[in-house]
Design an enzyme around this catalytic site. Structure first.
Site, PDB file in Angstrom:
ATOM      1  N   ARG A  12      19.076  18.867 -75.289  1.00 38.55           N
ATOM      2  CA  ARG A  12      19.432  18.811 -73.857  1.00 38.55           C
ATOM      3  C   ARG A  12      20.135  20.098 -73.442  1.00 38.55           C
ATOM      4  O   ARG A  12      19.950  20.598 -72.336  1.00 38.55           O
ATOM      5  CB  ARG A  12      20.319  17.589 -73.589  1.00 38.55           C
ATOM      6  CG  ARG A  12      19.554  16.269 -73.722  1.00 38.55           C
ATOM      7  CD  ARG A  12      20.442  15.078 -73.477  1.00 38.55           C
ATOM      8  NE  ARG A  12      20.887  15.013 -72.089  1.00 38.55           N
ATOM      9  CZ  ARG A  12      21.909  14.249 -71.693  1.00 38.55           C
ATOM     10  NH1 ARG A  12      22.583  13.537 -72.584  1.00 38.55           N
ATOM     11  NH2 ARG A  12      22.267  14.201 -70.421  1.00 38.55           N
ATOM     12  N   ASN A  70      27.508  13.584 -64.528  1.00 35.44           N
ATOM     13  CA  ASN A  70      26.560  14.474 -65.197  1.00 35.44           C
ATOM     14  C   ASN A  70      27.287  15.422 -66.146  1.00 35.44           C
ATOM     15  O   ASN A  70      28.419  15.830 -65.885  1.00 35.44           O
ATOM     16  CB  ASN A  70      25.767  15.286 -64.157  1.00 35.44           C
ATOM     17  CG  ASN A  70      24.953  14.370 -63.248  1.00 35.44           C
ATOM     18  OD1 ASN A  70      24.674  13.223 -63.606  1.00 35.44           O
ATOM     19  ND2 ASN A  70      24.602  14.854 -62.070  1.00 35.44           N
ATOM     20  N   ASP A  97      25.663  18.214 -67.125  1.00 31.24           N
ATOM     21  CA  ASP A  97      25.131  19.572 -66.905  1.00 31.24           C
ATOM     22  C   ASP A  97      26.151  20.379 -66.102  1.00 31.24           C
ATOM     23  O   ASP A  97      27.140  19.835 -65.619  1.00 31.24           O
ATOM     24  CB  ASP A  97      23.763  19.499 -66.184  1.00 31.24           C
ATOM     25  CG  ASP A  97      23.859  18.911 -64.772  1.00 31.24           C
ATOM     26  OD1 ASP A  97      23.095  17.971 -64.466  1.00 31.24           O
ATOM     27  OD2 ASP A  97      24.692  19.389 -63.970  1.00 31.24           O
ATOM     28  N   HIS A 150      32.055  12.156 -67.814  1.00 26.99           N
ATOM     29  CA  HIS A 150      31.381  11.862 -69.089  1.00 26.99           C
ATOM     30  C   HIS A 150      31.257  13.092 -69.965  1.00 26.99           C
ATOM     31  O   HIS A 150      30.412  13.130 -70.853  1.00 26.99           O
ATOM     32  CB  HIS A 150      29.998  11.236 -68.822  1.00 26.99           C
ATOM     33  CG  HIS A 150      30.105   9.905 -68.147  1.00 26.99           C
ATOM     34  ND1 HIS A 150      29.051   9.302 -67.516  1.00 26.99           N
ATOM     35  CD2 HIS A 150      31.162   9.070 -67.988  1.00 26.99           C
ATOM     36  CE1 HIS A 150      29.454   8.136 -67.011  1.00 26.99           C
ATOM     37  NE2 HIS A 150      30.737   7.986 -67.272  1.00 26.99           N
ATOM     38  N   THR A 178      23.173   7.996 -58.325  1.00 25.26           N
ATOM     39  CA  THR A 178      23.648   7.187 -59.450  1.00 25.26           C
ATOM     40  C   THR A 178      23.291   5.730 -59.197  1.00 25.26           C
ATOM     41  O   THR A 178      23.426   5.221 -58.090  1.00 25.26           O
ATOM     42  CB  THR A 178      25.166   7.327 -59.687  1.00 25.26           C
ATOM     43  OG1 THR A 178      25.567   6.391 -60.701  1.00 25.26           O
ATOM     44  CG2 THR A 178      25.991   7.120 -58.432  1.00 25.26           C
TER      45      THR A 178
HETATM   46  N1  APR Z   1      17.765  12.362 -55.561  1.00 23.24           N
HETATM   47  C1  APR Z   1      18.767  11.439 -55.539  1.00 23.24           C
HETATM   48  N2  APR Z   1      18.794  10.354 -56.344  1.00 23.24           N
HETATM   49  C2  APR Z   1      17.758  10.204 -57.185  1.00 23.24           C
HETATM   50  C3  APR Z   1      16.678  11.108 -57.271  1.00 23.24           C
HETATM   51  C4  APR Z   1      16.716  12.235 -56.406  1.00 23.24           C
HETATM   52  N3  APR Z   1      15.737  13.158 -56.405  1.00 23.24           N
HETATM   53  N4  APR Z   1      15.804  10.661 -58.220  1.00 23.24           N
HETATM   54  C5  APR Z   1      16.336   9.518 -58.722  1.00 23.24           C
HETATM   55  N5  APR Z   1      17.493   9.230 -58.094  1.00 23.24           N
HETATM   56  C6  APR Z   1      18.403   8.101 -58.307  1.00 23.24           C
HETATM   57  C7  APR Z   1      17.759   6.850 -58.876  1.00 23.24           C
HETATM   58  O1  APR Z   1      17.200   6.061 -57.838  1.00 23.24           O
HETATM   59  C8  APR Z   1      18.964   6.175 -59.538  1.00 23.24           C
HETATM   60  O2  APR Z   1      19.664   5.370 -58.607  1.00 23.24           O
HETATM   61  O3  APR Z   1      19.353   8.507 -59.275  1.00 23.24           O
HETATM   62  C9  APR Z   1      19.870   7.352 -59.935  1.00 23.24           C
HETATM   63  C10 APR Z   1      19.856   7.630 -61.424  1.00 23.24           C
HETATM   64  O4  APR Z   1      20.460   6.536 -62.075  1.00 23.24           O
HETATM   65  P1  APR Z   1      20.660   6.616 -63.665  1.00 23.24           P
HETATM   66  O5  APR Z   1      19.428   7.165 -64.298  1.00 23.24           O
HETATM   67  O6  APR Z   1      21.197   5.279 -64.098  1.00 23.24           O
HETATM   68  O7  APR Z   1      21.776   7.735 -63.870  1.00 23.24           O
HETATM   69  P2  APR Z   1      23.345   7.572 -63.713  1.00 23.24           P
HETATM   70  O8  APR Z   1      23.682   6.552 -62.680  1.00 23.24           O
HETATM   71  O9  APR Z   1      23.903   8.937 -63.524  1.00 23.24           O
HETATM   72  O10 APR Z   1      23.798   7.021 -65.168  1.00 23.24           O
HETATM   73  C11 APR Z   1      25.187   6.872 -65.350  1.00 23.24           C
HETATM   74  O11 APR Z   1      24.785   6.347 -67.662  1.00 23.24           O
HETATM   75  O12 APR Z   1      23.662   6.808 -69.572  1.00 23.24           O
HETATM   76  C12 APR Z   1      24.866   6.965 -68.948  1.00 23.24           C
HETATM   77  O13 APR Z   1      26.421   8.645 -69.311  1.00 23.24           O
HETATM   78  C13 APR Z   1      25.167   8.417 -68.754  1.00 23.24           C
HETATM   79  O14 APR Z   1      26.245   9.470 -66.896  1.00 23.24           O
HETATM   80  C14 APR Z   1      25.217   8.562 -67.244  1.00 23.24           C
HETATM   81  C15 APR Z   1      25.529   7.169 -66.778  1.00 23.24           C
END
Ligand code: APR
Length: 230
Positions: free
Chosen positions: A56, A87, A89, A104, A176
């Site tokens: 990553r 995030n 990154d 995180h 998120t």
């Molecule tokens: N713009 C905005 N939102 C988007 C886009 C985009 N282009 N593409 C996808 N999404 C949204 C999705 O609809 C979803 O609601 O981003 C969200 C991503 O959700 P997750 O994949 O669950 O990511 P996240 O919420 O950051 O996960 C939280 O889980 O695995 C752990 O530590 C890790 O920080 C992470 C935490």
């Protein structure tokens, strides 16, 4: 200046080409999360976990902030902005945001596997030094590990994040799924007068009594619409 707080997740970086976790094709479909992102997984097979984060980290060199990151940074001209991100990154930093809380951890940092939050052991990695190998040592002599908060570990930055959200005049949640606590619980610490916006192309489960204004778009288009509303 009004206080504007962002809470961002993997969707914030999706348009930069970084996979989300729970969308279709997301990282957790390709890797068993408990094997590569939990403290038990690390102790069971540290070399596998190092490999996952080395891959990553290597990807970070080829991605750049998207329009959404840049618009978040641009609002620092008019607001007292704090970015709270899940995030790992460094795209908010690269876009110019100054006041960032990483809940995180950070992919471009490494730390002690004995005492991960010992500030004397947290070191910056750079583009010439992207890999953590088994045998690399932290300052306390323990095996060097990613400076990432894994499932099963505490989130030391949650208190400062709560403090920021409690003071927010405006909270903007971007990208998120609000699946992971304690980060997902931050939205409930807003003052009753705080205006809450959600930028996400999909529906996200939020407490309806919070009166969240959902901009059902991606981060870049959503931030353009938000800037016009603010
Ligand atoms: N713009 C905005 N939102 C988007 C886009 C985009 N282009 N593409 C996808 N999404 C949204 C999705 O609809 C979803 O609601 O981003 C969200 C991503 O959700 P997750 O994949 O669950 O990511 P996240 O919420 O950051 O996960 C939280 O889980 O695995 C752990 O530590 C890790 O920080 C992470 C935490």
């Amino acid at each position: 200046m009004k206080k504007l707080v962002f809470l961002t997740g993997a969707g914030m970086s999706a348009e930069s080409g970084i996979s989300t976790f729970r969308d279709s094709g997301g990282l957790w479909e390709q890797y068993p999360v408990e094997a590569v992102a939990s403290i038990e997984g690390y102790w069971r097979d540290p070399a596998l976990v190092q490999k996952f984060y080395n891959e990553r980290r290597a990807q970070l060199g080829s991605v750049v902030p998207n329009e959404g990151h840049k618009l978040v940074a641009s609002l620092e001209d008019k607001y007292d902005v704090t970015v709270i991100t899940q995030n790992v990154d460094n795209l908010h930093e690269k876009a110019g945001s100054k006041n960032i809380i990483h809940l995180h951890g950070e992919l471009m940092k490494a730390t002690s596997s004995k005492n991960p939050n010992d500030p004397n052991c947290i070191v910056e990695l750079d583009e010439n030094n992207l890999e953590i190998k088994m045998g690399d040592k932290a300052k306390d002599g323990s095996q060097l590990r990613p400076f990432i908060v894994w499932f099963g570990e505490s989130v030391p930055m949650i208190e400062p994040a709560i403090y920021e959200v409690q003071k927010a005049d405006i909270l903007v949640v971007i990208g998120t799924s609000l699946n992971v606590y304690p980060a997902a619980g931050l939205i409930n610490y807003t003052d009753s007068k705080c205006k809450i916006y959600l930028i996400d192309p999909k529906d996200v489960d939020v407490n309806p009594s919070l009166g969240v204004h959902h901009i059902m778009k991606g981060a870049s288009e959503g931030m353009k619409e938000l800037c016009a509303l603010l």
